[in-house]
Design an enzyme around this catalytic site. Sequence first.
Site, short mmCIF file in Angstrom:
data_model
loop_
_atom_site.label_atom_id
_atom_site.label_comp_id
_atom_site.label_asym_id
_atom_site.label_seq_id
_atom_site.Cartn_x
_atom_site.Cartn_y
_atom_site.Cartn_z
N CYS A 103 37.52 37.11 33.33
CA CYS A 103 37.14 36.71 34.69
C CYS A 103 37.40 37.82 35.70
O CYS A 103 37.13 37.66 36.88
CB CYS A 103 37.89 35.46 35.13
N ASP A 146 40.30 39.04 36.69
CA ASP A 146 41.49 38.82 37.50
C ASP A 146 42.68 38.75 36.58
O ASP A 146 42.67 37.97 35.64
CB ASP A 146 41.44 37.44 38.15
N CYS A 178 39.89 42.08 42.28
CA CYS A 178 39.13 42.47 43.44
C CYS A 178 40.03 42.55 44.67
O CYS A 178 41.23 42.32 44.60
CB CYS A 178 38.01 41.47 43.67
N CYS A 210 41.62 33.36 43.73
CA CYS A 210 42.60 34.45 43.76
C CYS A 210 43.96 33.92 44.22
O CYS A 210 45.01 34.33 43.72
CB CYS A 210 42.16 35.56 44.69
#
Lengths: 307, 402
Positions: A35, A37, A62, A106
Site C-alpha cells: 500500500c 505506507d 507519502c 495515514c
Amino acid sequence: MWNYSEKVKEHFFDPKNSGAVAAANAIGEVGSISCGDALRLTLKVNPETEVIEDAGFQTFGCGSAIASSSALTEIIKGKTLDEALTVTNQDIADFLDGLPPEKMHCSVMGREALQAAVANYRGEEWKDDHEEGALICKCFAIDEVMIEETIISNNLRTVEEVTNYTKAGGGCSSCHEGIEGVLTRVLAEKGEAFVPAGIGGAVAAPASAPVKTAASAGTSVGGSLLKRIRIIESVLDKLRPALQADGGDVELAEVDGKTIYVHLTGACSGCQMAAMTLGGIQQQLIEALGEFVKVLPDTEMPVAVEA
Amino acid sequence: MSDIYLDNNATTQVDPAVVEEMLPFFTEQFGNPSSLHCFGNQVGHALKRARKQVQRLLGAEFESEIIFTSCGSESDSTAILSALRAQPERREIITTVVEHPAVLNLCEHLETEGYTVHKLEVDNRGRLDIGAYQSLLSDRVAVVSVMWANNETGTLFPVEKMAEMAHEAGVMFHTDAVQAVGKIPMDLENSAIHMLSVSGHKLHAPKGVGVLYLKRGTRFRPLLRGGHQERGRRAGTENVASIVGLGKAAELALGAMAFENSEVKAMRDHLEQGILEAVPNCFVAGDPDNRLPNTASIAFEYIEGEAILLLLNKVGIAASSGSACTSGSLEPSHVMRAMGIPYTAAHGTVRFSLSRYNTMDEMERVIAEVPSIVAKLRKLSPYWGEAGPLEDPEQAFSPVYA
Ligand SMILES: Cc1ncc(COP(=O)(O)O)c(C=O)c1O
Ligand code: FES
C-alpha cells in the site's frame, strides 16, 4: 496535488523526531509496503513511570504519512503509555489541521504504530484488526471494506440503506455507481440480485414540508414517542464517555419520525469524523430501537417556517 | 530562478503561436461553421485548414479521416464502442494491462456487460508477447486496442505490426496514440491502423480537444448522434477555437519532429544518466531502447513517489509519479506492477517528461537537486540504514499486515 494544510507541509518538510531512538524499549512496526505506507515507531519508555521520554519514527510513505508520523511523536512525547493510548487517529489529523479524506489512513497508521509499540513494550502481541479497501466515497472517506462489511452484517440491499448506515453516498452522490457495484457483488455472493430503487435523483422537498411531518410524526407515533426518547437517551448516555474521551459530546436535539437529530459538540462537530460518529450512533440506535432510524446533525434540521 | 516543468506527459503548455491563432475565434470569428452567411463560412474554412494540418501530422490519406472530438478519452471510448456496436456478434476485446484508464476502465466496465476482455501482459521491461497476441486474434474479437506509447514509461508498442496482424485476421485495430502523436513520426496512410486517438493538450494545443482518426471505409457507429457535424460522425457544434489551435499545434509539432528526436532526446538522456550516476539504488523503468524521446521514468528504491514530488516541487521542479498516493488509491501504478517491479521500488517511481521548451541548463539543475532529496527521504525510511539499504530490506523490516 493534494490540498495539504500548512501544518502538514511543515511536518513533512521539517519532520520532528525522525530516525530511530537509541536504546528504545518499545518498537511498533505497521503498514504495508504494497500500500505504499510503512512506519516503524521507536519509544524510550521510563520503566518506573511509564512516561514516554523519547519517540522516533522511520517512515516509508507519502507526504501525509511522514507528517502524521512526525505529529504522532510530538503528541505522545511526555505522555504516559496509558495517556498515549487515548490518542485517536482523529487527534493526529487534528494536530495537523486536518488531512484529505484519501489520506486519513495515514493517521490510522500512526495510531496503530503506537498501539503496536505499547503492546511490544508490555510483551503482548498486537494484532491489526483493520483492513483497508479502495476508497469509494470521497465525501465521507468510506472505503470498500467498510461498505462491504456493513452491507453483510446488516443485510442491506439499496444504496439508500448503505448511505443511512455508513454515510457513504450521502454527499455529492457521485459514488453511487461504486456503491451499487459493491452491493451487486455482495448480493450476488448470497445468490441475490441487486435491484435499484427507481431512477434516483429525488426532487428536494419544499422547505415547509418536513416541519409539517415533524408535528404529525409527534402525534402519530403518539404514546411510544416518550418510550423511544428514553431508549435514545440511554443509548446516547452509553456512548457519551467514548465521545468525551475524544473531547466531544452529543445531545439529543429532535426526534422527527424516523429521523433523529443530535447536537455534536467539541472535537466531534464539524470534523471529518463527525460522519463516522453519526454512523456509529445510528447503528446503536437502530439496534436499541429495533427499527430503522436515520441520525442527522441538528445543523441539518429543517428550519421552522413562520406560520 | 524560474520553475522547471518536466511533466509534459500530463499536459503541455499551449504554444504562444497556438494561442495567437485561436484568439480571433473568440471574438470577430464567432460564427457557427454550419451557417451559410459569411460569419460562419470563414470559420468553416478555418476548420478545414485545421483538419489538413492534423492530417499531415498523422500522415493520413484523406482529411475526412480526421474527426474532431472533445478529448483523448472521448476518442478512445468512441473507437471501442463503435467497434462493438458495428459488430454485435463479436464479444471479445484485446487490449493490454498497461493501458491508460481511458481504455482500461472502459474495458473493465464492458466486462461487467458480458464482453470478454483479453489483457496482454508485459515483461519486466514493459514489452508485449507478440505470440500470445497472435493466438488471441479470432473472428470473435471486435477490436484490438493497444496504446502506441505508454504514458508512464514512454515504452513504445509495435502497433504498426500488430495492426497488420489484426488486419490479416479481419479484426479492427485501434491505438491510443495520445502520447505518441507529435513525438514520433507517423504514416497512417501506409499502416493498417483503423482508428487512432489524439489529445490536443499533450502537444501544446489546449485541453478539451482531441481527434479520432478513422481510416476510410472502417465500419463506424457514432458515440454522439445529432447534428451533421464531422459528417454525422460526432454531433455537437465544433469547439472551433480549440480545433484551430490543435491544427496549428499539429503544424508546429511536425516542424519540431526532428528537434524532438535529437535535442529533446539528448536532454532526456543527459538527465537520466546524470541521475543514475549521482543516486544509488535507482533504475530506469520500461524499455530504454524503445521509447518516446521525451520520457524518463526512474524508480528510486525504498522511498515513496509523492514525497519525492513534494520535495521536488519545493525547489521548483514539477514532475509526476505513478505512485499510488498521488492518485488516492493504495496500490502502486498498474504499469509498474505489470512489469513486476517490486513494491519497494514501484512506489518510488518518478516520471520526468520533457518538451521542446526545456533546456540543458534545466537538466543540470535537476541533476543537482535530486540526490539530496532522495537522501533526505531515505534517511527517514525504515528500509534504509546508515550507508545504504538494509540487507534484505523486505526481511529486515516486515511490519504487521504487510
Ligand atoms: C495514453 C493516454 N490516453 C488517454 C489520455 C486521456 O486524454 P484526455 O485527457 O484528452 O482525455 C491520456 C492523458 O492523460 C493518456 O496519457
Ligand atoms: S463521494 Fe460519496 S457522496 Fe460524495
